[in-house]
Structures are given as structure tokens and as C-alpha cells.
Design a protein around this motif. Structure first.
Motif, short mmCIF file in Angstrom:
data_model
loop_
_atom_site.label_atom_id
_atom_site.label_comp_id
_atom_site.label_asym_id
_atom_site.label_seq_id
_atom_site.Cartn_x
_atom_site.Cartn_y
_atom_site.Cartn_z
N ALA A 1 9.84 -9.45 -38.02
CA ALA A 1 10.72 -8.82 -39.01
C ALA A 1 11.39 -7.59 -38.42
CB ALA A 1 9.91 -8.45 -40.26
N ALA A 2 10.63 -6.83 -37.61
CA ALA A 2 11.18 -5.61 -37.00
C ALA A 2 12.28 -5.96 -36.00
CB ALA A 2 10.06 -4.83 -36.31
N ALA A 3 12.05 -7.01 -35.21
CA ALA A 3 13.04 -7.43 -34.22
C ALA A 3 14.33 -7.87 -34.91
CB ALA A 3 12.48 -8.56 -33.36
N GLU A 4 14.16 -8.58 -36.03
CA GLU A 4 15.34 -9.04 -36.79
C GLU A 4 16.12 -7.88 -37.41
OE1 GLU A 4 14.93 -11.89 -40.03
OE2 GLU A 4 13.71 -13.13 -38.69
N SER A 5 15.36 -6.94 -37.99
CA SER A 5 16.01 -5.88 -38.77
C SER A 5 16.81 -4.94 -37.87
CB SER A 5 14.96 -5.08 -39.54
OG SER A 5 14.39 -4.10 -38.70
N GLY A 6 16.28 -4.65 -36.68
CA GLY A 6 17.01 -3.78 -35.77
C GLY A 6 16.85 -2.30 -36.07
N GLY B 1 5.69 4.00 -45.89
CA GLY B 1 6.78 4.94 -45.63
C GLY B 1 8.16 4.34 -45.90
N GLY B 2 8.18 3.09 -46.37
CA GLY B 2 9.46 2.50 -46.78
C GLY B 2 10.15 1.64 -45.73
N ASP B 3 9.48 1.41 -44.59
CA ASP B 3 10.10 0.57 -43.55
C ASP B 3 10.28 -0.86 -44.07
OD1 ASP B 3 10.62 0.52 -40.37
OD2 ASP B 3 9.70 -1.38 -41.00
N ALA B 4 11.53 -1.30 -44.13
CA ALA B 4 11.83 -2.57 -44.80
C ALA B 4 11.18 -3.77 -44.10
CB ALA B 4 13.34 -2.78 -44.90
N ALA B 5 11.16 -3.75 -42.78
CA ALA B 5 10.57 -4.88 -42.05
C ALA B 5 9.07 -4.96 -42.32
CB ALA B 5 10.84 -4.72 -40.55
N ALA B 6 8.40 -3.81 -42.33
CA ALA B 6 6.96 -3.78 -42.60
C ALA B 6 6.68 -4.25 -44.02
CB ALA B 6 6.41 -2.38 -42.36
N VAL B 7 7.49 -3.77 -44.96
CA VAL B 7 7.32 -4.19 -46.35
C VAL B 7 7.46 -5.70 -46.46
CG1 VAL B 7 8.39 -4.15 -48.65
CG2 VAL B 7 8.03 -2.01 -47.40
N ARG B 8 8.47 -6.25 -45.76
CA ARG B 8 8.71 -7.68 -45.82
C ARG B 8 7.53 -8.48 -45.26
NH1 ARG B 8 13.60 -7.34 -43.98
NH2 ARG B 8 13.50 -8.48 -42.03
N ALA B 9 6.98 -8.00 -44.15
CA ALA B 9 5.83 -8.69 -43.54
C ALA B 9 4.64 -8.71 -44.50
CB ALA B 9 5.45 -8.03 -42.22
N LEU B 10 4.38 -7.59 -45.16
CA LEU B 10 3.24 -7.54 -46.08
C LEU B 10 3.51 -8.38 -47.34
CD1 LEU B 10 2.04 -3.83 -45.82
CD2 LEU B 10 1.17 -5.85 -44.63
N GLU B 11 4.76 -8.37 -47.77
CA GLU B 11 5.12 -9.21 -48.93
C GLU B 11 4.91 -10.69 -48.62
OE1 GLU B 11 8.49 -6.76 -51.48
OE2 GLU B 11 9.09 -8.48 -50.25
N GLU B 12 5.31 -11.08 -47.44
CA GLU B 12 5.14 -12.47 -47.02
C GLU B 12 3.64 -12.82 -46.97
OE1 GLU B 12 6.96 -14.90 -46.75
OE2 GLU B 12 5.90 -16.34 -45.47
N THR B 13 2.85 -11.90 -46.42
CA THR B 13 1.40 -12.10 -46.39
C THR B 13 0.85 -12.23 -47.81
OG1 THR B 13 1.25 -10.79 -44.37
CG2 THR B 13 -0.79 -11.09 -45.63
N GLY B 14 1.29 -11.33 -48.68
CA GLY B 14 0.83 -11.36 -50.07
C GLY B 14 1.20 -12.66 -50.76
#
Lengths: 316, 316
Positions: A195-200, A221-234
Motif C-alpha cells: 500500500a505504501a509503495a502504491e500511495s507514494g 497518525g493518519g497514514d493512509a496506506a497504513a490505515v488501508r492495510a489494517l482495514e484490509e486485515t480487519g
């Protein structure tokens, strides 16, 4: 009030202590396991510590011993342990009974942790309870009608190895698409890295030794890529939870383990995903909550199992 | 020996009879349900039949009533029934107790069938047992430590709606990839039709109103496309079985329902697929066997539940 000597044997350390019937820890202590010395040596070291605290804290009425592995709780026999080399096929209960001169209850660490959460933590007051541990692996355990559900061979509760995505990614067990393969720590880290590589513009971009904790901190802290990864896990965890609810209909599911530190960043998408997949709103009344006892769960749980066992033994 | 009045209420017919404590059927009978008349009218008709056989077969000590739907076994309350229109929210137990002047046990048809198989059929002598019914839908039930596992709200055992293939085909429940969506009768027929079209020399080719029975007969006769369709079904069933074994660790899993008539044409690939996916040979000791009681399972099961309940009531 009766006291229990609790003994939680890990691959590195043994957590031991005196716990009262209500689960209050009167004193506790950590000693190195040094598993290579064998279970007798560990039992002897535990007995020495017990002897040193007995004058102050009084006699224990029984002891509870837990470790990882395949254990027959009825006989206290340890068939196989992944992290105690040389302990396979040992009469663990007998060894500790002889050394401590106490009645000893033996249970594996996961069942002990589930029982701890059930009696003293997130499962208090319920009859049907499931606990799931998210970490390097994904473990679980079941309480049914107020009793630990062990299954025919004592092997029930391998929730991490139920398949939610046939043909999906390879799991540590060799199968494909197990819940564990999709949401274990390393899978979360990989999802975050992608997700981080994609987001840039993620703070995680280019990090090599990324951990789930760092992903959680970045997400908080609001990092969108990190949020997305945890959402996907959830979201995937939610599929597993829906499966558990359809099969077991528990009142409460507690989520623990290292990954659970991400809290609602994982639990909220998990709850949403679960509810989408449940037949009928009535099943959705299940509560999905964080576990409460952290790394004390097994220690407290096996102590409380020893309390239970006291009730089953005739008074002498 | 005590006798039970067993009453299995289906959408079309009511099966009723006198059963002894060991599950022997002394006399049985079928009457139309005529559900639209309401539960009181059905109870009255049952009472009339009971009155007619009482002189010959003697007094029943209790009665057992089962039907499809969401039932609270403790109170005998029927919340919702899919095939008894107008019966929702009725005090089914009380209605039959008043009419029959007998203690009445009420349970849903699936749990009753599982209990029947457990006490008198494929699950005899085990402590941990699961039954799965394959048909238009896929149902299931669980016996844990010799007790029917009902779950918090009495809704456990929805094995057909656990997801084995995230994002897979749409199920009757609206989700994707449920076990039921993959192996229900209509999915088997579709798989057979596709296999037949591909093969070009199947006896099933071009058949329109194909049934699972016809697929089974063709497979038993050596039709390659039919065999392939049943193997594929068995393979997916095996994934579901592996999940059940990892979560519940039963000693025996019984497979019943219309599709089970295909026997080893489905069960053998299911066993193979299951064993491939189980962690460790020890779990593979589970026996996957055909159910034994056929469409008598619910009737016998609820009668045996009434026997159990007798033991729980104080003697008057």
C-alpha cells in the motif's frame, strides 16, 4: 481463601506466582526456562522459588502448569511442544506433582489464555465465548456452556487454520487460504508495504524491517496506506469472525495478541465486515472486543483451571 | 420402559409416533400439517391420534416436538419458522403441553436430527460429533462433550454458511463463497451440466431438469462427467470438513441429506481433500461417515431429547 501456584512455561522464561481463588496475584516472579535442562530441572527451580515465598504467602492448595504444545489435560501428559526441545512425551503433571507435592493441573497455553479471559477478562459473565490471538500466528480457543471446549483429542480451536479463501496464499501449515495466512503479522506488513509503495506518500515507504507496531503507529497518525492495510486485515478477520459466529454462535469474541494493539483500526473494519456476512441481525448481537489480560492470560488462566480442578477433587 | 410421543412437524406432513426410551418405534403415523390452521389445531389432531393409540400402547411419559425454525428450547418458544406460515412467535411448547397434558420438549429440526444421529445413529458412542446435511441447502449441528451445542442464542451449527471461498459464487443468504453456495444440490447439477457439455459424451448432456439423483446414478454407472462433478463437490466439502475439524476436533462427522445418496462418490474425494488440509495426521483420525437415520432423524432425535429432559425433571 485458597491459593494457587501458577506456572506459565514459555520457550525463554517461566512466569510463576501465587494467585488467589479470585485471580488476584499475591506475588509473581520470572525465571529463565533453560528448557534444555529438562522438565525435572524446571520443576525443581519452581519448587525452590515456591519454598522461598511460602513462609510469607502460605501454602498453595494446588498448582497450574501451562506451556505451548499438544497436551492431554486429563493426564497431564505433554505429547509435543514446539518451543521446549526435548520435552516431548513427558509426564509433565507427574513431574511437577512429585516436585511440589501439590495437585497439578496441566493445560496448553492457548486454552489457558482463553480460560483466563473467560474467568477474569473479556469473557466474564458469558456462557459461550471465543478468544482469537493475532500475532506471528493466529490461535484461538472456545468456551461452550461455561466449559473449555477441548474437542475429541484436545485439539479444538485451531481457528487460524480454517480456510476462508480456497486457493489463497500459502500458510505456515502448508495449506492455502487459511485465516492465518491472510492476517498474520507478516501478511499485514506485506500489505502495508504494498500500500505504501502504491500511495507514494506514506511514511512507511521504503522501510525494510517494518513491524505491525510501526504500521499501527503510522495508521494512528493518519497514514493512509497504513490505515488501508489494517482495514484490509480487519475485513478478512471479519470473514473469519462471521464463520465463527455461524458455527459457534458465541456471545463474546475477544481479540488479543500483538496485532490487537492496533485496536479499532482493525476491530472496526472487522466488525463491519463480519456483520455484512451474518445471516440475520440477531447473530450480529455478538460483541467483538479486545482481550484484557495481555501476556498474563495463560498464567492467570491455568491458575483458574487449577481452582476449578480443586472443586472436582474430593476433600481429603 | 418409558414411552415418548414424538412429533416431527414439517411444512407438508407431521410425522408422529410412540417411541420407547431406547429409540424403538412402537407405532407411527403421518398426518397432513395444514399449517394455516395454526399450531393449536395441529396439537389437537396430534392429541386425537395419541388418544386413539393410548389404549394399545399405553401412556407416554413426555412428548418431543420439532420443526424448522428459530426455537428457544428452554422455553419452547418458536420465534420464526420458514415453512409454517403464521406460526411465528408462538408458545409451541405450551400449546402442546396444554393439549396433550404431557411435559413437552421443543427443538428445531436440525438440532433434533443431529441428536438422533448422536444417540441412535452414526454418532453413537462418541463425545464430540458433527452432522452435516447436504440438500437444497447445507445444514449442520454439533454435539460437544455429549451435549447438544446450541450456542448463546441457540443458533450454532450454521456450517453451510461459513465462507470457504471469499468472493466466490453468491449464496442463498446473499454472501459469497459459503460452503452451501458451492455444494448445494443446484451447484452440483450445474457442475455436472458443465462437465457434460465439456465432455461431449456424457449421458447427462443436454438434459434440462437434471437432479442430483440422476447425476449420482450416472456417476455410479461410470459416466466420467458425472464422476468429475461429484469429485469436485467432494473436494470442496473436504475443505469445509477440514475447517470443522480444525475448529471443533470431532471424533465423527456424519453426512446426510439427499445428496449423501451419492455415497463414496462424494465422500471419498471429501475425505482425501480434508486430510490434505489437516495439520498433522492425528487430526485425520476423524471418521467421516454416512448418516444412518435418513428422514427419521429429527423424529427420533426430538423423542430422545424428551427422554433426556425426563432425567432433568424431578420425579412427581
Amino acid at each position: 481463601m485458597k491459593r494457587i501456584l501458577g506456572i506459565d512455561i514459555g520457550g525463554t522464561n517461566v512466569k510463576l506466582g501465587i494467585v488467589d481463588e479470585d485471580g488476584r496475584v499475591l506475588v509473581d516472579h520470572i525465571i529463565p526456562t533453560d528448557a534444555a535442562d529438562g522438565p525435572e530441572a524446571v520443576a525443581e527451580r519452581v519448587a525452590r522459588w515456591y519454598g522461598s515465598v511460602r513462609p510469607k504467602f502460605g501454602d498453595a492448595a494446588a498448582a497450574g502448569v501451562d506451556c505451548a504444545g499438544l497436551i492431554d489435560g486429563e493426564t497431564g501428559y505433554l505429547y509435543r511442544s514446539p518451543n521446549l526441545p526435548g520435552w516431548d512425551d513427558s509426564k509433565l503433571g507427574k513431574i511437577f506433582e512429585d516436585e511440589l507435592a501439590l495437585a497439578v493441573t496441566v493445560e496448553n497455553d492457548v486454552n489457558s489464555a482463553v480460560w483466563g479471559e473467560y474467568v477474569l477478562g473479556a469473557g466474564r459473565g458469558t456462557g459461550y465465548f471465543v478468544a482469537i490471538t493475532l500475532g506471528t500466528g493466529v490461535g484461538g480457543g472456545i468456551v461452550a456452556d461455561g466449559q473449555l471446549y477441548r474437542g475429541w483429542q484436545g485439539l479444538a480451536g485451531e481457528i487460524g487454520h480454517h480456510i476462508v479463501s480456497s486457493g489463497g496464499p500459502v500458510c505456515s501449515c502448508g495449506n492455502r487460504g487459511c485465516l492465518e495466512a491472510l492476517i498474520r503479522a507478516s501478511s499485514i506488513v506485506e500489505a502495508a508495504r504494498n500500500a505504501a509503495a502504491e500511495s507514494g506518500d506514506s511514511v512507511l515507504e521504503g522501510k525494510t524491517d517494518l513491524t505491525v507496531e510501526e504500521v499501527s503507529i503510522a495508521a494512528a497518525g493518519g497514514d493512509a496506506a497504513a490505515v488501508r492495510a489494517l482495514e484490509e486485515t480487519g475485513r478478512i478477520l471479519g470473514t473469519g469472525l462471521a464463520n465463527i459466529v455461524h458455527i459457534l454462535n458465541p456471545e463474546v469474541i475477544a481479540i488479543g495478541g500483538g496485532i490487537s494493539a492496533a485496536g479499532d483500526l482493525i476491530l472496526e473494519p472487522a466488525r463491519r465486515s463480519m456483520k455484512e456476512k451474518l445471516m440475520g441481525d440477531i447473530l450480529g448481537a455478538v460483541k467483538v472486543v479486545p482481550a484484557q489480560l495481555g501476556n498474563m492470560a495463560s498464567f492467570l488462566g491455568v491458575s483458574m483451571l487449577a481452582v476449578e480442578a480443586l472443586g472436582e477433587r474430593p476433600e481429603v
